[in-house]
Design a protein around this motif. Sequence first.
Motif, PDB file in Angstrom:
ATOM      1  N   LEU A 197       5.392  -0.640  17.259  1.00  0.00           N
ATOM      2  CA  LEU A 197       3.951  -0.570  17.034  1.00  0.00           C
ATOM      3  C   LEU A 197       3.350  -1.930  16.705  1.00  0.00           C
ATOM      4  O   LEU A 197       2.132  -2.067  16.568  1.00  0.00           O
ATOM      5  CB  LEU A 197       3.649   0.411  15.886  1.00  0.00           C
ATOM      6  CG  LEU A 197       3.835   1.903  16.194  1.00  0.00           C
ATOM      7  CD1 LEU A 197       3.841   2.713  14.902  1.00  0.00           C
ATOM      8  CD2 LEU A 197       2.739   2.398  17.131  1.00  0.00           C
ATOM      9  N   GLY A 198       4.214  -2.952  16.564  1.00  0.00           N
ATOM     10  CA  GLY A 198       3.740  -4.304  16.255  1.00  0.00           C
ATOM     11  C   GLY A 198       3.331  -4.482  14.812  1.00  0.00           C
ATOM     12  O   GLY A 198       2.487  -5.322  14.489  1.00  0.00           O
ATOM     13  N   LEU A 199       3.946  -3.707  13.903  1.00  0.00           N
ATOM     14  CA  LEU A 199       3.540  -3.704  12.499  1.00  0.00           C
ATOM     15  C   LEU A 199       4.492  -4.532  11.638  1.00  0.00           C
ATOM     16  O   LEU A 199       5.692  -4.650  11.927  1.00  0.00           O
ATOM     17  CB  LEU A 199       3.493  -2.267  11.969  1.00  0.00           C
ATOM     18  CG  LEU A 199       2.552  -1.315  12.710  1.00  0.00           C
ATOM     19  CD1 LEU A 199       2.676   0.085  12.143  1.00  0.00           C
ATOM     20  CD2 LEU A 199       1.116  -1.805  12.622  1.00  0.00           C
ATOM     21  N   ARG A 200       3.940  -5.077  10.557  1.00  0.00           N
ATOM     22  CA  ARG A 200       4.729  -5.820   9.580  1.00  0.00           C
ATOM     23  C   ARG A 200       5.593  -4.854   8.779  1.00  0.00           C
ATOM     24  O   ARG A 200       5.431  -3.629   8.841  1.00  0.00           O
ATOM     25  CB  ARG A 200       3.788  -6.605   8.660  1.00  0.00           C
ATOM     26  CG  ARG A 200       2.857  -7.576   9.375  1.00  0.00           C
ATOM     27  CD  ARG A 200       3.596  -8.815   9.844  1.00  0.00           C
ATOM     28  NE  ARG A 200       3.987  -9.638   8.728  1.00  0.00           N
ATOM     29  CZ  ARG A 200       3.228 -10.598   8.207  1.00  0.00           C
ATOM     30  NH1 ARG A 200       2.051 -10.876   8.715  1.00  0.00           N
ATOM     31  NH2 ARG A 200       3.658 -11.307   7.186  1.00  0.00           N
ATOM     32  N   SER A 201       6.484  -5.408   7.957  1.00  0.00           N
ATOM     33  CA  SER A 201       7.425  -4.607   7.179  1.00  0.00           C
ATOM     34  C   SER A 201       6.702  -3.608   6.272  1.00  0.00           C
ATOM     35  O   SER A 201       5.664  -3.931   5.685  1.00  0.00           O
ATOM     36  CB  SER A 201       8.311  -5.512   6.333  1.00  0.00           C
ATOM     37  OG  SER A 201       9.184  -4.757   5.526  1.00  0.00           O
ATOM     38  N   LEU A 202       7.255  -2.409   6.171  1.00  0.00           N
ATOM     39  CA  LEU A 202       6.672  -1.364   5.318  1.00  0.00           C
ATOM     40  C   LEU A 202       7.286  -1.369   3.924  1.00  0.00           C
ATOM     41  O   LEU A 202       6.861  -0.602   3.056  1.00  0.00           O
ATOM     42  CB  LEU A 202       6.867   0.014   5.967  1.00  0.00           C
ATOM     43  CG  LEU A 202       6.313   0.173   7.385  1.00  0.00           C
ATOM     44  CD1 LEU A 202       6.469   1.612   7.858  1.00  0.00           C
ATOM     45  CD2 LEU A 202       4.855  -0.252   7.458  1.00  0.00           C
ATOM     46  N   VAL A 203       8.269  -2.233   3.706  1.00  0.00           N
ATOM     47  CA  VAL A 203       8.893  -2.374   2.387  1.00  0.00           C
ATOM     48  C   VAL A 203       8.807  -3.834   1.974  1.00  0.00           C
ATOM     49  O   VAL A 203       8.730  -4.736   2.821  1.00  0.00           O
ATOM     50  CB  VAL A 203      10.371  -1.912   2.400  1.00  0.00           C
ATOM     51  CG1 VAL A 203      10.466  -0.432   2.744  1.00  0.00           C
ATOM     52  CG2 VAL A 203      11.190  -2.738   3.392  1.00  0.00           C
ATOM     53  N   GLU A 245       3.787  10.095   5.667  1.00  0.00           N
ATOM     54  CA  GLU A 245       4.400  10.063   7.005  1.00  0.00           C
ATOM     55  C   GLU A 245       4.564   8.624   7.497  1.00  0.00           C
ATOM     56  O   GLU A 245       5.603   8.260   8.047  1.00  0.00           O
ATOM     57  CB  GLU A 245       3.524  10.835   7.992  1.00  0.00           C
ATOM     58  CG  GLU A 245       3.493  12.335   7.764  1.00  0.00           C
ATOM     59  CD  GLU A 245       2.397  13.021   8.571  1.00  0.00           C
ATOM     60  OE1 GLU A 245       2.482  14.254   8.725  1.00  0.00           O
ATOM     61  OE2 GLU A 245       1.464  12.326   9.029  1.00  0.00           O
ATOM     62  N   PHE A 246       3.536   7.814   7.285  1.00  0.00           N
ATOM     63  CA  PHE A 246       3.545   6.449   7.804  1.00  0.00           C
ATOM     64  C   PHE A 246       4.654   5.626   7.160  1.00  0.00           C
ATOM     65  O   PHE A 246       5.383   4.909   7.853  1.00  0.00           O
ATOM     66  CB  PHE A 246       2.192   5.788   7.547  1.00  0.00           C
ATOM     67  CG  PHE A 246       2.106   4.370   8.019  1.00  0.00           C
ATOM     68  CD1 PHE A 246       2.032   4.071   9.373  1.00  0.00           C
ATOM     69  CD2 PHE A 246       2.116   3.319   7.107  1.00  0.00           C
ATOM     70  CE1 PHE A 246       1.961   2.760   9.817  1.00  0.00           C
ATOM     71  CE2 PHE A 246       2.042   1.998   7.540  1.00  0.00           C
ATOM     72  CZ  PHE A 246       1.960   1.723   8.897  1.00  0.00           C
ATOM     73  N   TYR A 247       4.807   5.733   5.853  1.00  0.00           N
ATOM     74  CA  TYR A 247       5.800   4.907   5.167  1.00  0.00           C
ATOM     75  C   TYR A 247       7.221   5.452   5.302  1.00  0.00           C
ATOM     76  O   TYR A 247       8.170   4.845   4.801  1.00  0.00           O
ATOM     77  CB  TYR A 247       5.399   4.696   3.710  1.00  0.00           C
ATOM     78  CG  TYR A 247       4.301   3.653   3.604  1.00  0.00           C
ATOM     79  CD1 TYR A 247       4.608   2.301   3.622  1.00  0.00           C
ATOM     80  CD2 TYR A 247       2.961   4.017   3.557  1.00  0.00           C
ATOM     81  CE1 TYR A 247       3.618   1.334   3.570  1.00  0.00           C
ATOM     82  CE2 TYR A 247       1.957   3.056   3.511  1.00  0.00           C
ATOM     83  CZ  TYR A 247       2.292   1.713   3.519  1.00  0.00           C
ATOM     84  OH  TYR A 247       1.306   0.764   3.501  1.00  0.00           O
ATOM     85  N   ALA A 248       7.352   6.568   6.036  1.00  0.00           N
ATOM     86  CA  ALA A 248       8.676   7.067   6.405  1.00  0.00           C
ATOM     87  C   ALA A 248       9.066   6.604   7.808  1.00  0.00           C
ATOM     88  O   ALA A 248      10.151   6.922   8.299  1.00  0.00           O
ATOM     89  CB  ALA A 248       8.698   8.596   6.337  1.00  0.00           C
ATOM     90  N   THR A 249       8.189   5.826   8.463  1.00  0.00           N
ATOM     91  CA  THR A 249       8.451   5.314   9.807  1.00  0.00           C
ATOM     92  C   THR A 249       9.692   4.415   9.806  1.00  0.00           C
ATOM     93  O   THR A 249       9.879   3.603   8.902  1.00  0.00           O
ATOM     94  CB  THR A 249       7.243   4.488  10.315  1.00  0.00           C
ATOM     95  OG1 THR A 249       6.086   5.322  10.306  1.00  0.00           O
ATOM     96  CG2 THR A 249       7.475   3.981  11.731  1.00  0.00           C
ATOM     97  N   LEU A 258       0.809  -1.219   0.000  1.00  0.00           N
ATOM     98  CA  LEU A 258       0.000   0.000   0.000  1.00  0.00           C
ATOM     99  C   LEU A 258       0.842   1.269   0.000  1.00  0.00           C
ATOM    100  O   LEU A 258       0.304   2.375   0.013  1.00  0.00           O
ATOM    101  CB  LEU A 258      -0.944   0.011   1.208  1.00  0.00           C
ATOM    102  CG  LEU A 258      -2.060  -1.035   1.163  1.00  0.00           C
ATOM    103  CD1 LEU A 258      -2.809  -1.068   2.483  1.00  0.00           C
ATOM    104  CD2 LEU A 258      -3.012  -0.757   0.013  1.00  0.00           C
ATOM    105  N   SER A 259       2.167   1.120  -0.023  1.00  0.00           N
ATOM    106  CA  SER A 259       3.033   2.290  -0.097  1.00  0.00           C
ATOM    107  C   SER A 259       2.794   3.035  -1.408  1.00  0.00           C
ATOM    108  O   SER A 259       2.820   2.433  -2.487  1.00  0.00           O
ATOM    109  CB  SER A 259       4.508   1.857  -0.016  1.00  0.00           C
ATOM    110  OG  SER A 259       5.365   2.972  -0.113  1.00  0.00           O
ATOM    111  N   GLY A 260       2.539   4.331  -1.311  1.00  0.00           N
ATOM    112  CA  GLY A 260       2.237   5.130  -2.495  1.00  0.00           C
ATOM    113  C   GLY A 260       0.770   5.096  -2.881  1.00  0.00           C
ATOM    114  O   GLY A 260       0.354   5.821  -3.791  1.00  0.00           O
TER     115      GLY A 260
END
Length: 365
Positions: free
Chosen positions: A153-159, A141-145, A118-120
């Motif tokens: 935050l317990g989140l999966r990879s953003l890339v 902002e979120f995908y710059a985390t 969902l990036s972009g």
Amino acid sequence: MFQNPRTQFYTTHVRQELAFGPENLGRDPQEICARIDEVAAELGIADLLESRVTQLSGGQMQRVACAVAMCNNTSLIVFDEPTANLSADVIDQLATLIARLKADGHTIIIAEHRLSFLSGIADRVYCFDKGNIALTATGEEFYATSDEERKQLGLRSLVPVPMPQLPEPAEDGLEISNLTFAYRHGNTVLNINHVLFPAGKITALLGPCGSGKSTLARIVCGLEKAKHASITLGGQKFTSRDAYLVMQDPTRQLFSDTVIDEVTLGTTKAEKQHIDAHAILAELDLAEHESDHPQALSGGQRQRLVIATALAANKKVYIFDEPTSGVGYKHLVAISRVMRKLADTGAVVIVITHDAELVTEVADH
């Protein structure tokens, strides 16, 4: 679109399923047919249109469920875990389609744990934690985390995470030779000359949706019977009673009235004395749900509950079929620890997955 697509199918064939919603909205038949062909081509399911819904794999069901949402062509579309059980190439197709729907003016809400695709595309992100909004951010902002922040935050990879290259197994374990299988009146689904799943190790079983991975699991566990097969464990004839399967759809494996009772369901009184169900549930972050009804849990919680029952089962072979669909980073790590604990007892552990993060985290072969 529901997290479990099986619960939102109402007809017998895929083409009928895609037409069901638009027909009930009174749309023109020619418009419906054109829309079905367009969406089927975009999602790569044109070859499934004449298939029976019950014959689809979990990943194929997920794609058909996405297509159902597309065919309704409403102004608001809600996706609940749309990438569960999907391979990387199909997720890329889905991302392209979501971007197109967004460009066409649709309002889109996506509840997800797998986030990189969902990036972009995402304009606004809300991160939930136990019913509260823990974070609000723009997509940019979120995908710059940072990696550390997203783990906290317990989140999966953003890339995107590439599928790792792992060695082929060479130790003793579960050996399958000369296996052929076909469903009645169907084409051959499996034709395996030889495959080895080593004891004391975790082996990832990969492949496109519908390629026969879950069918192989069902054969090993005695839920299907191969036409021809030689299956041994440690050089001895293998019996399916020594295997435990965690299915893609955990709802089909939950039968008790409470979560705590589910963990030891099917065990003898003597076996129960050696099982610490409270500790097992705590390990999988389910301790506060001990008195809840299993069907009252979320999809990811039900998945972890079935894994808890696997941990208590004391088998020689464990097969996990898409165990991390619908779970975040913290629970992916917890599930990985359970698999490693089982492998460390000398058991054969097989994980059927499209999840590169899970393979990177836990697989030996």
